[in-house]
Each structure stands twice: as C-alpha cells, then as structure tokens.
Scaffold this motif. Structure first.
Motif, PDB file in Angstrom:
ATOM      1  N   THR A 241      81.641 -19.906  51.311  1.00  0.00           N
ATOM      2  CA  THR A 241      80.207 -19.677  51.499  1.00  0.00           C
ATOM      3  C   THR A 241      79.647 -19.122  50.202  1.00  0.00           C
ATOM      4  O   THR A 241      80.383 -18.656  49.332  1.00  0.00           O
ATOM      5  CB  THR A 241      79.926 -18.683  52.644  1.00  0.00           C
ATOM      6  OG1 THR A 241      80.561 -17.436  52.358  1.00  0.00           O
ATOM      7  CG2 THR A 241      80.426 -19.237  53.964  1.00  0.00           C
ATOM      8  N   ARG A 242      78.326 -19.174  50.068  1.00  0.00           N
ATOM      9  CA  ARG A 242      77.639 -18.626  48.901  1.00  0.00           C
ATOM     10  C   ARG A 242      76.638 -17.585  49.367  1.00  0.00           C
ATOM     11  O   ARG A 242      75.807 -17.858  50.242  1.00  0.00           O
ATOM     12  CB  ARG A 242      76.906 -19.733  48.142  1.00  0.00           C
ATOM     13  CG  ARG A 242      77.810 -20.743  47.449  1.00  0.00           C
ATOM     14  CD  ARG A 242      76.976 -21.846  46.829  1.00  0.00           C
ATOM     15  NE  ARG A 242      77.812 -22.788  46.060  1.00  0.00           N
ATOM     16  CZ  ARG A 242      77.338 -23.900  45.491  1.00  0.00           C
ATOM     17  NH1 ARG A 242      76.048 -24.209  45.605  1.00  0.00           N
ATOM     18  NH2 ARG A 242      78.151 -24.689  44.807  1.00  0.00           N
ATOM     19  N   GLU A 243      76.726 -16.401  48.780  1.00  0.00           N
ATOM     20  CA  GLU A 243      75.819 -15.315  49.139  1.00  0.00           C
ATOM     21  C   GLU A 243      74.884 -15.055  47.960  1.00  0.00           C
ATOM     22  O   GLU A 243      75.312 -14.650  46.885  1.00  0.00           O
ATOM     23  CB  GLU A 243      76.618 -14.058  49.486  1.00  0.00           C
ATOM     24  CG  GLU A 243      77.702 -14.292  50.537  1.00  0.00           C
ATOM     25  CD  GLU A 243      77.167 -14.879  51.827  1.00  0.00           C
ATOM     26  OE1 GLU A 243      76.118 -14.406  52.312  1.00  0.00           O
ATOM     27  OE2 GLU A 243      77.791 -15.818  52.364  1.00  0.00           O
ATOM     28  N   ALA A 244      73.608 -15.329  48.159  1.00  0.00           N
ATOM     29  CA  ALA A 244      72.632 -15.290  47.067  1.00  0.00           C
ATOM     30  C   ALA A 244      72.421 -13.873  46.539  1.00  0.00           C
ATOM     31  O   ALA A 244      72.355 -12.901  47.299  1.00  0.00           O
ATOM     32  CB  ALA A 244      71.308 -15.870  47.539  1.00  0.00           C
TER      33      ALA A 244
ATOM     34  N   GLY B 162      76.473 -29.368  56.685  1.00  0.00           N
ATOM     35  CA  GLY B 162      76.558 -28.548  55.486  1.00  0.00           C
ATOM     36  C   GLY B 162      75.838 -27.220  55.639  1.00  0.00           C
ATOM     37  O   GLY B 162      74.726 -27.166  56.186  1.00  0.00           O
ATOM     38  N   VAL B 163      76.463 -26.137  55.168  1.00  0.00           N
ATOM     39  CA  VAL B 163      75.858 -24.806  55.193  1.00  0.00           C
ATOM     40  C   VAL B 163      76.084 -24.130  53.846  1.00  0.00           C
ATOM     41  O   VAL B 163      76.903 -24.576  53.045  1.00  0.00           O
ATOM     42  CB  VAL B 163      76.449 -23.934  56.329  1.00  0.00           C
ATOM     43  CG1 VAL B 163      76.167 -24.551  57.688  1.00  0.00           C
ATOM     44  CG2 VAL B 163      77.953 -23.728  56.140  1.00  0.00           C
ATOM     45  N   GLU B 164      75.365 -23.038  53.628  1.00  0.00           N
ATOM     46  CA  GLU B 164      75.505 -22.284  52.382  1.00  0.00           C
ATOM     47  C   GLU B 164      76.136 -20.911  52.613  1.00  0.00           C
ATOM     48  O   GLU B 164      77.220 -20.640  52.137  1.00  0.00           O
ATOM     49  CB  GLU B 164      74.126 -22.106  51.724  1.00  0.00           C
ATOM     50  CG  GLU B 164      73.605 -23.330  51.004  1.00  0.00           C
ATOM     51  CD  GLU B 164      74.096 -23.426  49.564  1.00  0.00           C
ATOM     52  OE1 GLU B 164      74.368 -22.381  48.950  1.00  0.00           O
ATOM     53  OE2 GLU B 164      74.218 -24.553  49.065  1.00  0.00           O
ATOM     54  N   SER B 165      75.462 -20.060  53.348  1.00  0.00           N
ATOM     55  CA  SER B 165      75.874 -18.664  53.474  1.00  0.00           C
ATOM     56  C   SER B 165      76.721 -18.427  54.716  1.00  0.00           C
ATOM     57  O   SER B 165      76.847 -19.288  55.600  1.00  0.00           O
ATOM     58  CB  SER B 165      74.635 -17.773  53.537  1.00  0.00           C
ATOM     59  OG  SER B 165      73.924 -18.016  54.750  1.00  0.00           O
ATOM     60  N   ALA B 166      77.272 -17.217  54.807  1.00  0.00           N
ATOM     61  CA  ALA B 166      78.024 -16.822  55.997  1.00  0.00           C
ATOM     62  C   ALA B 166      77.128 -16.832  57.221  1.00  0.00           C
ATOM     63  O   ALA B 166      77.545 -17.235  58.316  1.00  0.00           O
ATOM     64  CB  ALA B 166      78.629 -15.434  55.785  1.00  0.00           C
ATOM     65  N   ALA B 167      75.884 -16.401  57.045  1.00  0.00           N
ATOM     66  CA  ALA B 167      74.936 -16.412  58.166  1.00  0.00           C
ATOM     67  C   ALA B 167      74.663 -17.833  58.628  1.00  0.00           C
ATOM     68  O   ALA B 167      74.586 -18.107  59.837  1.00  0.00           O
ATOM     69  CB  ALA B 167      73.633 -15.718  57.753  1.00  0.00           C
ATOM     70  N   ASP B 168      74.520 -18.755  57.674  1.00  0.00           N
ATOM     71  CA  ASP B 168      74.307 -20.165  58.024  1.00  0.00           C
ATOM     72  C   ASP B 168      75.503 -20.709  58.803  1.00  0.00           C
ATOM     73  O   ASP B 168      75.345 -21.439  59.788  1.00  0.00           O
ATOM     74  CB  ASP B 168      74.125 -21.012  56.760  1.00  0.00           C
ATOM     75  CG  ASP B 168      72.877 -20.671  55.978  1.00  0.00           C
ATOM     76  OD1 ASP B 168      71.948 -20.099  56.580  1.00  0.00           O
ATOM     77  OD2 ASP B 168      72.843 -20.953  54.768  1.00  0.00           O
TER      78      ASP B 168
END
Length: 403
Positions: free
Chosen positions: A199-202, A251-257
């Motif tokens: 995941t990516r955390e902004a 497709g997702v980006e963050s842990a929340a997503d």
C-alpha cells in the motif's frame, strides 16, 4: 474415471530424438480418455511422421502456421482456444529458448502465445545443453511465468553421454499430467478473495510511504486458484504486474482503500487469503502542498492503520482466512502468535532477512494452522502457490466437509 478424461490436450512435438516416445504418449493419453491433437515443428517431422501421429490421435496433425483448411485460415487461434492443456514433449533447448523470448514464427510457438491454457514442457536434450547456464536461465524464467516442467530424467543418452537430459517416459508424463489435473478441481466453484502487493500512504501530493512488496506471490496465488477452479477477486496495491486471466482485479492505493475494498467483497467469499503487505502506520495528516526541503530534520507524526486481516476475520468469523507473515527473525514464533491473536485458520510465514522473498522469483513458506505445520522449501513462486493452495484446500474441506 481418469482426471484426464474429456480433457482437450494439445501435444507439441519438437525436433529431438525423443520424439519417437510421443507416439506412445498419444496412445496412453487417449487410453485415459483425453482428446488429443498434435502440433509438430518442422524439425520434429524429421524424426517421426505426421501420418503416424494422425493415425494414433485420430485427428489431423497441425504443422503449418497459416492453414488453408482451418476456419479463416487461422489454425493457431482455433488450436489455442480448443486446448485446455498444452504439453510440449520433447521440449528441446531451442524450444525452451523460443518460449522464453516469445518467438511466434511457427505454429507451435504461436499457439503457446495465443492460448490461456496451462503450458507444460518435458525437456529433452544432451546433458551438457541441459547444464548450460542459458538453458537453466530460460527454465527459471518459464517457471516464474507458471509453466510446469516435467523432468528431465538421468541416464544414457542417444549421443552416448550419461547425465540429466532424458525425456521422462510416456507413462511418467501421463502420471504427471493426471496429478496436475487432480489439483484443478480442488477449489472448483469456490469464491476466493486475495489481497496482494504493497500500500502507499501519502505524505504530500507527490510523496508516499510504501514497502518492498512486489505482489508476485499474491498474483501467483490468484493464478493458481483460478487454475483450480475458483472464482477469484484480487484486491491489489500498486504493482507492475499483469492481472492473471479470468481474475477480477480491483486496484487500491492506501491501507484504508484496501480495507474498504476487502470489506465490500468479503461477504461473498468462501476463502480469504491476505498476502498484501499493508502499511502498519500512516501519516496523521497529509500536506496539501509539496513539502519543501527547508528544515534539516523532517518529523512525521504517524498513527496506526486499521488491521485489514483482523477486521475482516472478526466481522466474518465463518470466512476461512489465511494470513501471511513476513518476518526477519523468529519466524515460527511470530507466525503462531499472529495465527492465535487474530483467530486465523492458517498462516503462511516466510523470512525476509538478507533480501529474501521481496521482488524475488522464489520463496519458501512455513505454513501453520491450529494443530499442524508444514514447511514448503524454496521454489519458484508459481509452484509454491500451487503447493500452498493444496494445503489451503485440504484444511478448508476438513473444516467445511459439506462446502
């Protein structure tokens, strides 16, 4: 009834002396109830005739890339769609190289590129050719793509040498094929939910925190589960991988997503396999503008993310859940602790110390469940995925015998 009964098997024959064994191979496959068609390279026809293979298979033998007798003259597409399994036996060093680099200038290589069927090869070559670094590199590349390799065997060769390189005997190949097909129904009709990748955390609009996960293990499991008959939903963080055929990817980006997407699909799943490397922490606040390099020290305030695996298992206690644990030390202790703490059905743990596993073509796993444990030694990730899913299927059906 044989696991090969009714299977559409395309036998590819390339130009090696072991081509003479292909006649017996066809006979044995048909005896098992398989539907067999044969594709021969030009070199193969120097060793055994198409007429022989036609008489044994009961079907015309395919030798030309553009076939005027085929629908629209595109016989390679017809064969590619027809085949459920493609076995190349013998598979020469030349054929392995051509498959590795995606050549498509003859019928056999083109069919292999155009088909979604499981590809299998039975290598046959001189022992020195087998040991050559180029051949071994090609084999590792093919295995990493999910190609199954049967053999070779060791013994006296036609050239007089002794060593590895003999094609397996026809009966051994039939047994290997049957064994592969026996696993193809282990998850028939089951709905498998898989998370994969990082995941990516902004931090700000251009920067983020992430980890070294490539997603290769999760994608290999998704492909293997599909081959075993499952309906697969793959929730993936950002990776540079193609989605396996017949897999629904989200497709997702963050842990929340990832949590939101997983929650949305968990209700309909029978099995949940969480291979994703989900961030444990995320910035408390995300800068609206790019952070400038002004201060000598930059401090980031972080907060825990919601545990996707634990949250899903708590909300769906009946869902057969498999966790993953990547550890740098005390692998077994941490794995069993995570299994018990989160109430998981199984956990697959591996060491990532000294650069192991991450973005590598191979991995090794310690697979743990409440009353058992199995070690899966280092192997390519596609083979490892199949071995892991055999264990998952066995435990799933033990816990849910009427599922």
């Amino acid at each position: 009834m044989s696991f090969l009964h009714g299977k559409n098997i395309l036998l590819g024959i390339s130009g090696g002396i072991a081509a003479y064994k292909s006649a017996e191979l066809v006979r044995l496959l048909i005896k098992q109830g398989a539907n067999v068609r044969v594709c021969m390279t030009a070199s193969a026809q120097q060793f055994i005739t198409p007429l022989t293979m036609q008489a044994l298979s009961g079907n015309p033998v395919h030798t030309e890339l553009l076939d005027p007798q085929a629908e629209l003259g595109m016989g390679h597409i017809e064969l590619a769609r027809w085949a459920e399994l493609i076995l190349i036996a013998p598979a020469t060093a030349n054929v392995l190289a051509r498959l590795t680099y995606g050549f498509a200038d003859d019928l056999l290589s083109t069919v292999c590129l155009a088909s979604a069927a499981q590809l299998m090869v039975a290598p046959a070559m001189n022992q020195q050719m087998w040991k050559n670094a180029a051949t071994q590199h090609n084999l590792q590349t093919l295995k990493a793509r999910g190609v199954r390799v049967f053999g070779p065997a060791e013994g006296v060769q036609a050239c007089g040498d002794t060593g590895m390189g003999r094609m397996l005997e026809p009966a051994e190949l039939v047994q290997a094929l049957s064994s592969c097909c026996s696993t193809n129904a282990l998850l028939q009709g089951k709905r498998v939910l898989i998370t994969a990748g990082p995941t990516r955390e902004a931090i700000d609009p251009v920067r983020f925190l992430t980890n070294r996960s490539s997603g290769k293990m999760g994608y290999a499991i998704a492909k293997a589960a599909t081959a075993m008959g499952a309906q697969v939903t793959l929730i993936s963080g950002p990776v540079a991988l193609e989605c396996p055929p017949r897999v629904q990817r989200i497709g997702v980006e963050s842990a929340a997503d990832m949590l939101v997407a997983t929650q949305a699909h968990a209700t309909d799943a029978d099995i949940f396999i969480a291979t994703a490397a989900v961030a444990d922490y995320t910035p408390i606040s995300v800068a609206a503008q790019k952070i400038k390099k002004n201060a000598d020290v930059l401090e980031l305030a972080m907060k825990k993310t919601t545990d996707v695996l634990a949250t899903i298992k708590l909300a769906h206690p009946q869902l057969f859940t498999v966790g993953f644990a990547a550890e740098t030390n005390d692998v077994m202790a941490y794995a069993r602790g995570k299994l018990e703490r989160k109430g998981l059905d199984m956990i697959a743990a591996n060491s990532v110390a000294d650069g192991k596993a991450f973005d590598q073509p191979t991995n090794a796993l310690e697979v743990v469940w409440k009353d058992g444990h199995t070690s899966l030694p280092e192997m390519d990730k596609h083979t490892l995925a199949h071995e892991l899913l055999k264990l998952v299927a066995a435990q799933y059906h033990t816990r849910k015998p009427f599922a």
